[in-house]
Motif scaffolding. Structure first.
Motif, short mmCIF file in Angstrom:
data_model
loop_
_atom_site.label_atom_id
_atom_site.label_comp_id
_atom_site.label_asym_id
_atom_site.label_seq_id
_atom_site.Cartn_x
_atom_site.Cartn_y
_atom_site.Cartn_z
N UNK A 58 0.83 -1.19 -0.04
CA UNK A 58 0.05 -0.09 -0.04
C UNK A 58 0.90 1.21 0.00
N UNK A 59 1.89 1.13 0.82
CA UNK A 59 2.82 2.42 0.86
C UNK A 59 3.43 2.63 -0.48
N UNK A 60 3.92 1.43 -1.20
CA UNK A 60 4.52 1.52 -2.26
C UNK A 60 3.64 2.37 -3.53
N UNK A 61 2.23 1.76 -3.43
CA UNK A 61 1.43 1.98 -4.25
C UNK A 61 0.90 3.51 -4.14
N UNK A 62 0.90 4.00 -2.95
CA UNK A 62 0.42 5.46 -2.48
C UNK A 62 1.75 6.32 -3.05
N UNK A 63 2.72 5.98 -2.86
CA UNK A 63 3.89 6.91 -3.12
C UNK A 63 3.94 7.05 -4.84
N UNK A 64 3.63 6.23 -5.60
CA UNK A 64 3.89 6.20 -7.07
C UNK A 64 2.50 6.80 -7.80
N UNK A 65 1.25 6.89 -6.83
CA UNK A 65 0.05 7.49 -7.75
C UNK A 65 -0.30 8.78 -7.28
N UNK A 66 0.60 9.15 -6.13
CA UNK A 66 0.25 10.66 -5.60
C UNK A 66 0.02 11.64 -6.58
N UNK A 67 -1.19 12.38 -6.47
CA UNK A 67 -1.31 13.46 -7.50
C UNK A 67 -2.05 13.08 -8.88
N UNK A 68 -2.17 11.68 -8.92
CA UNK A 68 -3.02 11.21 -10.08
C UNK A 68 -4.38 11.50 -10.27
N UNK A 69 -4.95 11.83 -11.36
CA UNK A 69 -6.43 11.73 -11.78
C UNK A 69 -6.91 10.55 -12.09
N UNK A 70 -6.06 9.88 -12.59
CA UNK A 70 -6.56 8.63 -13.11
C UNK A 70 -5.29 7.51 -13.26
N UNK A 71 -5.54 6.29 -12.52
CA UNK A 71 -4.62 5.42 -12.58
C UNK A 71 -5.15 4.04 -13.59
N UNK A 72 -4.23 3.54 -14.09
CA UNK A 72 -4.29 2.54 -15.01
C UNK A 72 -3.57 1.40 -14.60
N UNK A 73 -4.17 0.20 -14.37
CA UNK A 73 -3.68 -1.01 -13.58
C UNK A 73 -3.49 -1.89 -14.74
N UNK A 74 -2.17 -2.04 -15.43
CA UNK A 74 -1.68 -2.99 -16.30
C UNK A 74 -0.59 -3.79 -15.86
N UNK A 75 -0.52 -3.83 -14.42
CA UNK A 75 0.66 -4.70 -13.80
C UNK A 75 0.21 -6.20 -14.18
N UNK A 76 1.35 -7.05 -14.37
CA UNK A 76 1.34 -8.36 -14.66
C UNK A 76 2.44 -8.99 -13.96
#
Length: 318
Positions: A58-76
């Protein structure tokens, strides 16, 4: 859910062919785009900033999406690890978008439907997956939609058929086909290649996801990403033959055994999904096309562009 951001920053998680193609599509549409993966190295499409980040927590995800309007989850992740790893990534990403107030667009698969006895798949098709991967994907999707319905996060899902197109290697219509078609080597088909099978141009998938990212009125449901009308795999092979000017050295695998770029570990994990090659796999994408005015690239043009990309790719390997 926290207050929404007013920024126009679009963040793509996952820098594989799908994520990278999507990032490029978003940049061409004029958005500020950040492409995130665990290495943060390598090339990025024009207008895209590539950064390092780990969305496994969660901490890692929050740090990289901070300030985003839209996040696209294409992780595999590696195919044989998906059942164990993908739910944890979902928890981290969902928690992050909830905390940061961003919308979430998820790249999804057809796995939740399971076997359909050849019926055309629409967004209303029942989810009847029986294998571990299909049940896992269905559980993820149920959790995404529940999070939206409960007001935790604003989420939309875009489902794709098997990918084809430039940069697509690990697909049954990718590295298993085009290198052999161009060099006279073996070209692999699975199961019954006389059954109709939908293939989604990866650029159509990117256009569909980008459109969903721009239209919050589409949130809270599953959409099928724009996909050209299905042909049989044999018909696709015949089109490729005409385009490369030589007969294909076709090898048909009737069981889930290693072939082309897919090793034993992969195929052991893929075995539960082999039904996709023993019954028709036809995906209807008319809903997204009619709602948002999208038109899929004609499969004939997709094959032209894919062959051209593979020519350059193979030349660079020499």
């Amino acid at each position: 859910m926290s207050a929404t951001t007013s920024s126009d920053l679009h963040i793509v998680l996952g820098a594989g062919p799908a994520g990278s193609t999507l990032a490029g599509e978003l940049a061409r549409r004029g958005h500020a785009v950040r492409l995130v993966d665990r290495s943060g190295s390598g090339s990025a499409p024009e207008g895209v900033t590539r950064v390092r980040g780990d969305v496994g927590t969660l901490d890692g995800a929050r740090s990289v999406i901070k300030g985003a309007a839209v996040v696209y989850h294409c992780v595999n992740v590696a195919y044989h690890l998906q059942v164990d790893v993908m739910p944890g990534i979902q928890d981290a990403v969902l928690g992050a978008v909830e905390a940061e107030g961003a919308r979430l667009v998820v790249l999804d698969t057809l796995y939740p439907y399971g076997e359909t006895q050849g019926r055309v798949m629409t967004e209303d098709t029942a989810w009847r997956a029986a294998g571990k991967k299909g049940r896992m994907r269905a559980a993820l999707d149920e959790k995404y939609l529940a999070a939206h319905q409960k007001g935790r996060a604003r989420v939309v899902l875009g489902r794709s058929a098997d990918f084809v197109g430039p940069h697509v290697l690990n697909s049954t219509l990718g590295g298993a086909v085009f290198p052999g078609a161009l060099t006279g080597g073996e070209v692999y088909g699975l199961g019954d290649i006389d059954l109709p099978h939908s293939y989604t141009d990866i650029r159509n998938a990117a256009a569909g996801l980008a459109t969903l990212g721009e239209h919050p009125d589409g949130d809270g449901r599953v959409w099928h990403l724009p996909t050209a009308p299905a042909l049989t795999t044999r018909e696709v092979f015949r089109l490729i033959e005409r385009k490369v000017g030589q007969s294909l050295n076709t090898v048909i695998k009737q069981e889930p055994v290693p072939f082309g770029p897919f090793d034993q570990v992969f195929m052991d994990s893929y075995a539960e999904l082999f039904y996709q090659h023993t019954e028709p796999q036809v995906m209807d994408s008319s809903a997204i096309q009619e709602t948002f005015g999208l038109k899929p690239i004609d499969l004939d043009a997709t094959l032209d562009d894919t062959i051209a990309w593979y020519r350059d790719f193979l030349a660079a390997q020499r």
